[in-house]
Motif scaffolding. Sequence first.
Motif, short mmCIF file in Angstrom:
data_model
loop_
_atom_site.label_atom_id
_atom_site.label_comp_id
_atom_site.label_asym_id
_atom_site.label_seq_id
_atom_site.Cartn_x
_atom_site.Cartn_y
_atom_site.Cartn_z
N GLU A 6 0.82 -1.21 0.00
CA GLU A 6 0.00 0.00 0.00
C GLU A 6 0.86 1.26 0.00
N ARG A 31 2.16 1.73 -3.51
CA ARG A 31 1.06 2.22 -4.32
C ARG A 31 0.82 3.70 -4.08
N ASP A 72 -10.22 -9.79 0.58
CA ASP A 72 -10.51 -8.36 0.70
C ASP A 72 -9.26 -7.60 0.30
N ASP A 73 -8.97 -7.59 -0.98
CA ASP A 73 -7.72 -7.02 -1.48
C ASP A 73 -7.75 -5.50 -1.45
N PRO A 74 -6.59 -4.89 -1.15
CA PRO A 74 -6.52 -3.43 -1.21
C PRO A 74 -6.64 -2.96 -2.65
N PRO A 75 -7.35 -1.86 -2.88
CA PRO A 75 -7.52 -1.37 -4.26
C PRO A 75 -6.19 -0.88 -4.83
N GLY A 76 -6.09 -0.97 -6.15
CA GLY A 76 -4.93 -0.42 -6.83
C GLY A 76 -3.70 -1.29 -6.80
N ASP A 101 -2.22 -5.15 -7.96
CA ASP A 101 -2.48 -6.33 -8.78
C ASP A 101 -2.02 -7.58 -8.02
#
Length: 384
Positions: A26, A29, A49-53, A55
């Motif tokens: 994170e 990112r 529940d993956d963090p956005p942004g 891959d």
Amino acid sequence: MRVVIATRIFGPEVSAASGILRTWAEEFRDRGFEVAVLTARPPRGAVIDDPPGIDIRRAPVKRDRQQYVRGYVSYMSFDIPLAFRLLFSRRADLYIVEPPPTTVAVVRVIAWLRRTPYVVRAADYWSEAAELVTSNRFVLGTLRRIEAWGLQGAKRLFAAHDPLIARFRELGITTPAVPIGFGADTAHFRYSGQEPADPPLFIYAGTHSEWHGAGIFVDAMRAVVNRHARARLEYYGNGEDRDDMQARAAELGIADSVAFHPPIPPAELATILARATCSVASLAPVAANEYALATKVYSSLAAGCPVVFTGVGPTIEFLDHATYPAGVAVTYEPSAVAEAMIAAMDAPLAPPDRAELARWSSERFSLAAIATQVVDESLAIIRA
């Protein structure tokens, strides 16, 4: 710029490494990097529940009966496909790799082929820990050579602490190393004014395998129950020692006072810790643990829960010299452990003190601060 994190363990799988690496991903990112995580398919029933942004690419892996990626057959089921995943993926500016040593070795080979630098999250010295599960000299010698080779090729080791770096130097591993310490995911582990548990409640959260020696708390519970019949000890996590600990509790006649639960999400665990009388943590008194630190301590403190620790390693010094009463470290004997647990039960930390403990811990031991340091160091490597 593009960063690829290669790790057999990542969220939603519950572990210290999962939380640490997610925080790193994170931070990369948020600093403008394109981030990819090459990891394993999570255990059955896990809610992703993956963090956005970011891959996140998952592949099948062999798990043991505790649903853990453990042992070198399991490791190779991750490492061999990883080599091809890295080789045929888009070029990266940096690889970040989580042990075991075989995974680090695979990344070194691919990094050389693709002319890409890599860094290692070096939390332990794996070769010494392996002595607890095998005495085969060929296996241990091979593992030492693989581990040293993988670490030596890295551009940087993000090591747990200075004693571990000193051990690497003794072994001739000269890779530049940064002692980044450990911390808690303070987005999840915090104290929110929960009422203390009644009856007394002791929590062990995390893996309980050979080098943890967590069965000592079952032995100690007999004296604790004699003092307070309704006191409970609860384990959350998995490990090879679970069956033996369950059998030991039954043998001591305290099976109803000791419970074993599967891993649970950090936010749920934080709520339990915030109510517990104290958490318990251990590292068996063996040479492999002289450089290991019980990372679960930080999460407990961030949730306002003091700690009883037993065993060896830097955790002792941390608790002995903490500027706030965070808990106690005692000798690895059931009687000493029971005495510390009874003392915590007889004088539980009051809610205002728990809130202050959580504040003190969160200000000093945050994974977010460590992630910032990791990204800064990584930028220097990429730009060199």
